[in-house]
Write a protein that holds these residues in place. Sequence first.
Motif, PDB file in Angstrom:
ATOM      1  N   ARG A   1       0.812  -1.226   0.000  1.00 38.45           N
ATOM      2  CA  ARG A   1       0.000   0.000   0.000  1.00 38.45           C
ATOM      3  C   ARG A   1       0.848   1.280   0.000  1.00 38.45           C
ATOM      4  NH1 ARG A   1      -5.355  -0.840   0.821  1.00 38.45           N
ATOM      5  NH2 ARG A   1      -6.001  -2.927   1.490  1.00 38.45           N
ATOM      6  N   LYS A   2       2.079   1.200  -0.485  1.00 43.29           N
ATOM      7  CA  LYS A   2       2.937   2.369  -0.592  1.00 43.29           C
ATOM      8  C   LYS A   2       3.437   2.509  -2.025  1.00 43.29           C
ATOM      9  CE  LYS A   2       4.617   2.289   4.197  1.00 43.29           C
ATOM     10  NZ  LYS A   2       5.814   2.195   5.079  1.00 43.29           N
ATOM     11  N   LEU A   3       3.535   3.775  -2.477  1.00 46.21           N
ATOM     12  CA  LEU A   3       4.037   4.060  -3.815  1.00 46.21           C
ATOM     13  C   LEU A   3       5.560   4.032  -3.807  1.00 46.21           C
ATOM     14  CD1 LEU A   3       3.780   5.066  -6.760  1.00 46.21           C
ATOM     15  CD2 LEU A   3       3.715   7.399  -5.846  1.00 46.21           C
ATOM     16  N   ILE A   4       6.134   3.289  -4.754  1.00 45.95           N
ATOM     17  CA  ILE A   4       7.585   3.228  -4.920  1.00 45.95           C
ATOM     18  C   ILE A   4       7.906   3.642  -6.350  1.00 45.95           C
ATOM     19  CG2 ILE A   4       9.609   1.720  -4.925  1.00 45.95           C
ATOM     20  CD1 ILE A   4       8.177  -0.053  -2.917  1.00 45.95           C
ATOM     21  N   MET A   5       8.756   4.621  -6.496  1.00 45.10           N
ATOM     22  CA  MET A   5       9.142   5.064  -7.829  1.00 45.10           C
ATOM     23  C   MET A   5      10.173   4.096  -8.408  1.00 45.10           C
ATOM     24  SD  MET A   5       7.147   7.505  -8.183  1.00 45.10           S
ATOM     25  CE  MET A   5       7.699   7.957  -9.824  1.00 45.10           C
ATOM     26  N   PRO A   6       9.993   3.661  -9.625  1.00 39.77           N
ATOM     27  CA  PRO A   6      10.912   2.674 -10.212  1.00 39.77           C
ATOM     28  C   PRO A   6      12.265   3.286 -10.572  1.00 39.77           C
ATOM     29  CG  PRO A   6       9.272   3.361 -11.823  1.00 39.77           C
ATOM     30  CD  PRO A   6       8.888   4.007 -10.527  1.00 39.77           C
ATOM     31  N   SER A   7      13.300   2.479 -10.463  1.00 43.93           N
ATOM     32  CA  SER A   7      14.641   2.853 -10.912  1.00 43.93           C
ATOM     33  C   SER A   7      15.288   1.612 -11.512  1.00 43.93           C
ATOM     34  CB  SER A   7      15.484   3.369  -9.744  1.00 43.93           C
ATOM     35  OG  SER A   7      15.689   2.348  -8.782  1.00 43.93           O
ATOM     36  N   ARG A   8      16.374   1.779 -12.201  1.00 39.19           N
ATOM     37  CA  ARG A   8      17.002   0.653 -12.888  1.00 39.19           C
ATOM     38  C   ARG A   8      17.423  -0.459 -11.917  1.00 39.19           C
ATOM     39  NH1 ARG A   8      18.489   0.783 -17.929  1.00 39.19           N
ATOM     40  NH2 ARG A   8      20.220  -0.656 -17.531  1.00 39.19           N
ATOM     41  N   ARG A   9      17.814  -0.095 -10.704  1.00 39.67           N
ATOM     42  CA  ARG A   9      18.299  -1.084  -9.748  1.00 39.67           C
ATOM     43  C   ARG A   9      17.203  -1.620  -8.841  1.00 39.67           C
ATOM     44  NH1 ARG A   9      23.752  -1.350  -9.526  1.00 39.67           N
ATOM     45  NH2 ARG A   9      23.693  -2.289  -7.462  1.00 39.67           N
ATOM     46  N   ARG A  10      15.982  -1.096  -9.017  1.00 41.73           N
ATOM     47  CA  ARG A  10      14.857  -1.577  -8.202  1.00 41.73           C
ATOM     48  C   ARG A  10      14.493  -2.996  -8.617  1.00 41.73           C
ATOM     49  NH1 ARG A  10      13.086   0.690  -3.711  1.00 41.73           N
ATOM     50  NH2 ARG A  10      12.959   2.734  -4.751  1.00 41.73           N
ATOM     51  N   MET A  11      14.262  -3.874  -7.645  1.00 44.24           N
ATOM     52  CA  MET A  11      13.919  -5.269  -7.928  1.00 44.24           C
ATOM     53  C   MET A  11      12.427  -5.485  -7.695  1.00 44.24           C
ATOM     54  SD  MET A  11      15.544  -8.757  -6.264  1.00 44.24           S
ATOM     55  CE  MET A  11      17.131  -8.656  -7.098  1.00 44.24           C
ATOM     56  N   ILE A  12      11.777  -6.149  -8.644  1.00 42.70           N
ATOM     57  CA  ILE A  12      10.350  -6.454  -8.537  1.00 42.70           C
ATOM     58  C   ILE A  12      10.152  -7.631  -7.585  1.00 42.70           C
ATOM     59  CG2 ILE A  12       8.307  -7.220  -9.830  1.00 42.70           C
ATOM     60  CD1 ILE A  12       9.495  -5.799 -12.271  1.00 42.70           C
ATOM     61  N   GLN A  13       9.165  -7.520  -6.721  1.00 43.16           N
ATOM     62  CA  GLN A  13       8.899  -8.567  -5.736  1.00 43.16           C
ATOM     63  C   GLN A  13       7.495  -9.141  -5.918  1.00 43.16           C
ATOM     64  OE1 GLN A  13       9.716  -7.250  -1.737  1.00 43.16           O
ATOM     65  NE2 GLN A  13      11.759  -6.494  -2.243  1.00 43.16           N
ATOM     66  N   PRO A  14       7.238 -10.351  -5.396  1.00 44.40           N
ATOM     67  CA  PRO A  14       5.897 -10.940  -5.495  1.00 44.40           C
ATOM     68  C   PRO A  14       4.846 -10.025  -4.884  1.00 44.40           C
ATOM     69  CG  PRO A  14       7.474 -12.567  -4.706  1.00 44.40           C
ATOM     70  CD  PRO A  14       8.191 -11.256  -4.715  1.00 44.40           C
ATOM     71  N   ASN A  15       3.677  -9.990  -5.505  1.00 45.34           N
ATOM     72  CA  ASN A  15       2.521  -9.195  -5.055  1.00 45.34           C
ATOM     73  C   ASN A  15       2.702  -7.694  -5.253  1.00 45.34           C
ATOM     74  OD1 ASN A  15       0.981 -11.454  -4.214  1.00 45.34           O
ATOM     75  ND2 ASN A  15       2.151 -11.529  -2.312  1.00 45.34           N
ATOM     76  N   ASP A  16       3.727  -7.281  -5.989  1.00 47.01           N
ATOM     77  CA  ASP A  16       3.833  -5.878  -6.384  1.00 47.01           C
ATOM     78  C   ASP A  16       2.733  -5.540  -7.391  1.00 47.01           C
ATOM     79  OD1 ASP A  16       5.986  -5.356  -4.813  1.00 47.01           O
ATOM     80  OD2 ASP A  16       7.462  -5.234  -6.426  1.00 47.01           O
ATOM     81  N   GLN A  17       2.200  -4.333  -7.279  1.00 44.89           N
ATOM     82  CA  GLN A  17       1.276  -3.813  -8.284  1.00 44.89           C
ATOM     83  C   GLN A  17       2.079  -2.899  -9.203  1.00 44.89           C
ATOM     84  OE1 GLN A  17      -1.945  -4.260  -8.953  1.00 44.89           O
ATOM     85  NE2 GLN A  17      -2.890  -5.153  -7.150  1.00 44.89           N
ATOM     86  N   LEU A  18       2.183  -3.269 -10.477  1.00 42.43           N
ATOM     87  CA  LEU A  18       2.925  -2.464 -11.447  1.00 42.43           C
ATOM     88  C   LEU A  18       1.954  -1.610 -12.253  1.00 42.43           C
ATOM     89  CD1 LEU A  18       5.470  -5.054 -12.897  1.00 42.43           C
ATOM     90  CD2 LEU A  18       5.661  -3.663 -10.831  1.00 42.43           C
ATOM     91  N   VAL A  19       2.260  -0.322 -12.378  1.00 46.85           N
ATOM     92  CA  VAL A  19       1.494   0.558 -13.252  1.00 46.85           C
ATOM     93  C   VAL A  19       2.291   0.709 -14.541  1.00 46.85           C
ATOM     94  CG1 VAL A  19       0.468   2.834 -13.551  1.00 46.85           C
ATOM     95  CG2 VAL A  19       0.474   1.758 -11.292  1.00 46.85           C
ATOM     96  N   LEU A  20       1.689   0.305 -15.659  1.00 46.92           N
ATOM     97  CA  LEU A  20       2.359   0.302 -16.951  1.00 46.92           C
ATOM     98  C   LEU A  20       1.717   1.320 -17.878  1.00 46.92           C
ATOM     99  CD1 LEU A  20       2.340  -3.576 -17.512  1.00 46.92           C
ATOM    100  CD2 LEU A  20       3.936  -2.243 -16.120  1.00 46.92           C
TER     101      LEU A  20
END
Length: 468
Positions: free
Chosen positions: A180-199
């Motif tokens: 329930r928190k917004l995380i801004m993506p970066s090249r070194r950010r790792m995607i984790q299970p149950n992440d909600q991705l906005v495309l």
Amino acid sequence: MKKILIISDGAVGEHFIRRVLQTHTSENIYYIVELRAKEYEDVNPARFKFYNFDPTSFSKLSNLLKMEFVQVIIAMDNQVEIENTIKNINLVKAKLRVIVLTQHNLKNEDANVVIVNSNEILASRLLDYLPNVPVIAQNVGLGEGEIMEVLVPFGSSFVYKHIGVIEQKNWRIVAIYRNRKLIMPSRRRMIQPNDQLVLVGEPTVLKSVYRAIKRELGEFPEPFGSNLYLYVDMTLVNLTTIEELITRAVFAHKKFKHDLIIKVVNPSNIPILQYIKDLRNTNVIIDIEYDSRDLEDVFHKDIKSYHVGLVIVSGDMFAHDRTRKLLYESHVPILKLSDKPFSSIKEAAIILGDNRDLEKISATIFDISEQLGFNLEIYNYLNEHQEEKEEVIEHYYSLATIFSKNIKVIKETQNPIRMLKKKDNFVHILPFTQKLTKNRIFSIFSTDSERLYYKLDNYHQIFIPVQL
């Protein structure tokens, strides 16, 4: 096939069911419970099963819940009936995901129950028409699918990938919601299970990305395609080994459990053609091109019309520069078969390069090794750029944990190709990038293990495109 349970009673529920009937997906089966039977047109009985009973009846609903549903959607008018239905579901399947559409202020403390308040949705939609008020995300854009939110499942091919290694052509990951928190993506950010991705991207591209994110182990050759395609050019293939080539292609076809199309161009040997035609009795599709048309155009049309996800060729054909470029342009994986037995292979080998391409194709590598029963060996050439290589190895260890797959990391102080050439039999898996389409003579003095792929020509090789 995913089973979805819909419990409906009221005008909104009936309208929702009619909208679901208009969807064109073959991946879901809908079980619909209504208090009173209603008439619907154009119902596909293979995808829609209707039941008429009171869902607040525990005995009747529990009997239906013996099946394995992935989700329940409730659209009912009466608040008390909604609450009783949720209680009945929780008594039988406490962890089943339940989506509830209601206009009431239901109190919910269950993490598996999602409340969708219809009053809030209507108010939010009306708010969009007020002047000088910013539009909330759900209605931003053209409304044609160029903005998409995707939940990353636990076994997704995107899990534990760094965003920087994901090929984002005509689309972008613009936001991540985690806990329930917004995380801004970066090249070194790792995607984790149950992440909600906005495309954000082209709608047609996002549909492919969605399928790729939702893809789990055991679905290869998806998302590239669904069928296997053996491409035989009789002017390039060694005709004395063509029967062994077909035998190995049929073995792969049986392992992946998808249709096999054998495409023959430039037919020249009548006995071999007859041998190939006789395979029609084994549920293999035979397509022989007798016309001297533009074979490149024919090949690309076949990739689309047959929905090809894996192209199989001989080593002779892959060594041909023009054919190799043609295969690269297809943007589907290539299985290059050698003269060694294919059914007896136990190991798949990958060599870590100085780029992150192996992280991009990691899920496909795990999928292939799982379906074909290969052990996975990773060869780490201990030269420069070890920091990036260690991150790739960490990624593979994370996927191995998810997929319960053992991997072996082998450290080498010399080019691993020398060691691999001493092995009896294995399959070499590597990224299919544009540099592999160049003439081999230009890589004579290269230290890039990918450009030197032909040094392992005597072994089977699988080339996987790095883009979706």
